[in-house]
Design an enzyme around this catalytic site. Structure first.
Site, PDB file in Angstrom:
ATOM      1  N   GLY A  11       0.806  -1.218   0.000  1.00  8.35           N
ATOM      2  CA  GLY A  11       0.000   0.000   0.000  1.00  8.35           C
ATOM      3  C   GLY A  11       0.835   1.260   0.000  1.00  8.35           C
ATOM      4  CB  ALA A  14       3.724   1.307  -6.900  1.00  6.91           C
ATOM      5  N   GLY A  15       1.236   0.773  -5.140  1.00  5.53           N
ATOM      6  CA  GLY A  15       0.082  -0.063  -4.839  1.00  5.53           C
ATOM      7  C   GLY A  15      -1.201   0.751  -4.772  1.00  5.53           C
ATOM      8  CB  SER A 250      16.358  14.845   1.405  1.00  6.63           C
ATOM      9  OG  SER A 250      16.021  15.253   0.111  1.00  6.63           O
ATOM     10  NE  ARG A 293      19.588  10.130  -4.795  1.00  9.96           N
ATOM     11  CZ  ARG A 293      18.325   9.948  -4.474  1.00  9.96           C
ATOM     12  NH1 ARG A 293      17.789   8.742  -4.535  1.00  9.96           N
ATOM     13  NH2 ARG A 293      17.591  10.966  -4.080  1.00  9.96           N
ATOM     14  CD  GLU A 397      13.012   0.446  -3.557  1.00 10.98           C
ATOM     15  OE1 GLU A 397      12.347   1.251  -2.889  1.00 10.98           O
ATOM     16  OE2 GLU A 397      14.119   0.007  -3.203  1.00 10.98           O
ATOM     17  CG  LEU A 413       8.525  10.148  -4.495  1.00  9.35           C
ATOM     18  CD1 LEU A 413       8.181  11.453  -3.795  1.00  9.35           C
ATOM     19  CD2 LEU A 413       8.132   8.975  -3.626  1.00  9.35           C
TER      20      LEU A 413
END
Lengths: 625, 263
Positions: A11, A14-15, A250, A293, A397, A413
């Site tokens: 949940g 994506a879900g 972040s 990254r 993911e 996201l």
């Protein structure tokens, strides 16, 4: 009301997006989640969501977003889905805006955008410094609306165990366990979407939530679903080391002007002793602190481990925001608060001490796509986001698509929501294509009962495990091994040895002690089962790492890295270009892991969208100035 | 008391019907430790301080950085998230730390309670924007950064339950909906689109257990880990609900008028 019922496992973004698309089409949906969906790991995403809305007069466009994404992942992703995602991104951001996400605004009341790594454009919409939380809540609210209408049934505190497989090998629903009562049940469904996130806990400590064991994906893999690019694990350059977790700081901190440095020791070529050495700015004058990254993580590793310049001799460099204004500090308040809460120092006044940490898996369950000759994704194709198991889908993911060998910041996201948006209609199209096989009606009850019985038996066996191994300690050992062998720098001899050690861990798992034989919220029994999945997935990650003899994105093997080009731009060095091409011919392929009882079977398969006469984008050397 | 070890006193209960008991655990103390990292140490060796073998205590957790709301419990009697409860703060000199489950929610096991009533309350106040669909319908309404910021703070509510746990009006005999859901009603009423359904939310808050049941103790705002101005939200919703009641009394179909105004 339609009798069709679909299952979504997980949940997060994506879900929930998949649930919304299914419910919006008038379908009934069961969503399974080990935590209340509002507590899913998507809440941890901080910085923002990418979409080339181009409101800053920079000339940004979805095609440039696609170029940055494909190049950022060193061309390992299939191209049409990435193109689809980047072109859908502005619309998705507007949709979230309509759902009421409190995005930051410009003085004109429009959405504000900030800059993230791996791009030169302000492309990232954000809501304070807890964008993931805000997006998840927006989708959670929409799902709750459908739940109130009776369209959606939530199974929270239910753990996915496996899928129901019929005689033809198709997925016909899920088997899940109520974590409060430990009761195991089958849920037939027309199609199932896995949206269970990444495998961070396979690495012990990471930036992931402790629910991200990867066990659900591993269970699919063990049931025959292919796993793509397992070795592509992203290390985030900036996290706070901790006993229980490596807490993410972040990328937006650098996007808002944060600078990375270490005190110089005064050696030749560096500033005078004690002065700050801004090594990213010096080595990458154009991208500066916002290199991708993998590049940032390796540079920090190099400065600390190879040059011995870690702050106070520790595994740490400074991430400095002390020079920024109070206004800027406010924009990233949520992140700064986390630092202050756990480190007891105010990062507005004292530079933060940070170090790279396991963060994200680009790899995941292999999924298909279908595009036309113009490379447009076909919205009603049942092949979108479909695993190799008919009826089993994956999004978020947990899928291997979209990020290639390295993900750009704020692309997770968007990829989650986009994949969720695509997968819903694909599942419906799949069910429509086989009306004679309507799950609930046509599934022989013995098939579902058989699946339930197998899992009940498995848990009876787990409940009887009374050996000497503590499963949590064994999990920690697994994490230490995986972190040491499969992260920033990989070496074949260590990976070969690591595979042997994983076999030993598998054997030791059999001597685990379940610690608790109760039938109410027996977390230890659930963990023992998950741990087996973590070990199996660990083997795929380790073996994929071993067999891919090159450096690409997050996968870095110094023994096989290309030499430094002789010219400033690698494209000006024909000798280097020849080597680069040779490497690509051999290794620009998808790693496919198939599970066998004796370990993963790995093959390297051509990237389909590059095998066509005219791909969307021809691969080019990936370098950042 | 020793500073070498951390001592946890954990209230244990195998299930809602089982008797409660206390167990004490003592594990080596690490720098930077928090209550959850210590609970992780305990499950790696589930033995009480007196050497008795036991089961690992059950506890809820996910993000470990105070953004998911899972790990709420009473730490030395204070309602909070366990992940940010640093050992250094709670036990500077090796004092034992007491852990108990929330008391205002049905117990599942040990430190885990069932907070589903909070999610049900979000349905009652219709805490969502009723969008027309997920299709490309262009951007949402323009908004000032000031409004966005005010809404953002309210929107960081992670449904952790601290505000209900500390509220004297929330107990097994009272239907009071609590501060979190009231503040969510305000969050959605403060959105230009959400405002179109304002009266539905206000009517929900007029019902028994609604905003009028608040006893103005003010504990919620002090307990909120996200520093959401909960008492301000309650006061504002109280005012709105009163106005709404007056309007409902004098204007027949006041909702219809509002809809016309909005269109």
């Amino acid at each position: 009301m339609s009798e069709e019922r679909y299952a979504v496992v997980g949940g997060g973004l994506a879900g929930l997006m998949a649930v919304i698309k299914l419910a919006e089409s008038g379908k009934n949906v069961d969503v399974f989640s080990i935590v209340p969906v509002k507590r899913s790991h998507s809440v941890c995403a901080q910085g923002g969501i990418n979409g080339a809305v181009n409101t800053k007069g920079e000339g940004d466009s979805p095609d440039i977003h696609m170029y940055d994404t494909l190049r950022g992942g060193d061309f390992l992703a299939e191209q049409p889905p990435v193109r689809g995602m980047c072109h859908a991104a502005p619309g998705i951001i507007y949709l979230l805006d309509r759902m009421g996400v409190p995005f930051s605004r410009t003085s004109e009341g429009l959405l504000d955008f900030r800059r993230f790594g791996g791009t030169l454009f302000n492309r990232t919409a954000f809501a304070g410094a807890t964008t993931g939380q805000q997006l998840l809540y927006a989708l959670d609210e929409q799902v709750r609306r459908y739940e109130a209408e009776g369209r959606v049934r939530k199974f929270e505190y239910w753990e996915y165990l496996g899928f129901i497989q019929d005689d033809e090998g198709a997925c016909r629903g899920v088997v899940a366990m109520d974590l409060k009562t430990m009761e195991i049940q089958s849920f037939p469904a027309e199609a199932v979407c896995m949206a269970t996130g990444g495998p961070g806990i396979v690495f012990g400590r990471s930036t992931n939530s402790i629910i991200n064991t990867g066990a659900a994906a591993s269970s699919c893999y063990q049931q025959g679903a292919w796993y793509g690019n397992p070795e592509m694990i992203q290390i985030h350059p900036t996290a706070i080391p901790g006993e229980d977790k490596l807490r993410l700081m972040s990328e937006s901190l650098r996007g808002e002007g944060g600078r990375v440095w270490v005190p110089s020791d005064g050696r030749a070529g560096l500033p005078p002793k004690g002065q700050p050495w801004y090594f990213l700015e010096e080595r990458y004058p154009k991208y500066k602190n916002l290199v991708p990254r993998d590049v940032g993580s390796r540079e920090i590793f190099d400065v600390v481990r190879n040059m011995g310049l870690g702050v106070d001799g520790q595994d740490a460099v400074y991430l400095d925001l002390t020079h920024l204004s109070a206004e800027v500090h406010k924009k990233v308040e949520g992140v700064l608060d986390i630092y202050e809460k756990f480190m007891g120092q105010d990062p507005r006044k004292v530079p933060m001490k940070i170090y790279p940490a396991m963060h994200y898996s680009m790899g995941g369950l292999w999924v298909d796509y279908e595009a036309n000759a113009r490379h447009d994704i076909l919205p009603d194709s049942p092949r979108q986001q479909a695993t190799n198991i008919p009826g089993l889908y994956a999004a978020g993911e947990v899928d291997y698509q979209y990020h290639g060998s390295n993900r750009l910041g704020a692309n997770s996201l968007i990829s989650c929501i986009y994949a969720g948006r695509v997968v819903g209609p694909a599942m419906i199209a799949y069910a429509k294509s086989r009306p004679e096989k309507r799950a609930a009606a046509a599934l022989p009850s013995t098939v579902a009962e058989g699946a339930t019985a197998r899992w009940r038996e498995r848990f009876e066996q787990i409940r009887a495990m009374s050996g000497a191994e503590n499963p949590y300690r064994l999990g920690r050992e697994l994490g230490d091994l995986m972190s040491e062998r499969c992260l920033i720098v990989k070496e074949n001899s260590k990976l070969e040895d690591g595979l042997k050690k994983l076999d030993v861990i598998s054997d030791r798992w059999k001597s685990c002690n379940v610690l608790d034989t109760g039938r109410t919220m027996n977390q230890a029994a659930s963990f023992v089962n998950a741990l087996w999945g973590m070990i199996e997935l660990g083997k795929a990650i380790m073996k994929g790492s071993l067999l891919r003899d090159e450096s690409r994105g997050a996968h870095f093997k110094p023994a096989f890295a290309l030499p430094k080009p002789k010219t400033h731009k690698p494209t000006d060095d024909p000798e280097w270009m020849a080597k680069w091409k040779e490497r690509n011919d051999k290794w620009l392929r998808t790693t496919l892991a198939k599970h066998t009882p004796s370990g993963p079977e790995i093959s390297f398969e051509p990237i389909r969208s590059l095998a066509v006469e005219k791909p969307i984008l021809a691969p080019e050397p990936r370098y950042y100035e | 008391m020793s500073k070498e070890n951390v001592v946890l006193r954990v209230k244990r209960q195998d299930g809602p019907q089982s008797p409660a008991r206390w167990e004490e655990f003592s594990v080596p103390r690490h720098a930077g430790a928090n209550v959850l990292s210590v609970l992780m140490q305990v499950r790696e060796n589930p033995v009480t301080a007196s050497g008795q073998k036991t089961t690992p205590p059950a506890w809820d957790a996910a993000c470990l950085e105070e953004v998911c709301g899972s790990c709420s419990m009473l730490v030395n009697g204070r309602a909070r998230q366990a992940c940010t409860a640093l050992i250094e703060t709670y036990s500077p000199n090796g004092e034992p730390i007491t852990l108990e489950p929330f008391s205002k929610f049905p117990l599942v096991r040990d430190l885990v309670v069932d907070r589903s009533r909070m999610f049900e309350s979000l349905k009652k106040v219709r805490a969502w924007i009723p969008i027309d669909g997920t299709y490309d319908l262009g951007p949402g309404p323009r908004m000032s950064q000031k409004t966005a910021e005010e809404r953002y703070v309210m929107s960081t509510c992670m449904t952790c339950g601290c505000c209900l746990e500390v509220c004297p009006q929330v107990n097994t005999h009272s239907p009071f909906i609590g501060a979190a859901a009231i503040s969510q009603a305000r969050l959605f009423n403060a959105h230009p689109t959400g405002q179109l359904n304002e009266s539905e939310r206000l009517h929900a808050l007029m019902e028994p257990g609604g905003v009028a049941d608040c006893g103005k103790a003010g504990n919620c705002v002090q307990a909120c880990p996200k520093e959401i101005p909960l008492t301000t939200s309650i006061a504002e919703m109280n005012r709105e609900v009163t106005w709404k009641a007056v309007k409902d009394f004098f204007v027949r179909d006041s909702d219809d008028h509002e809809k016309k105004d909005a269109s």
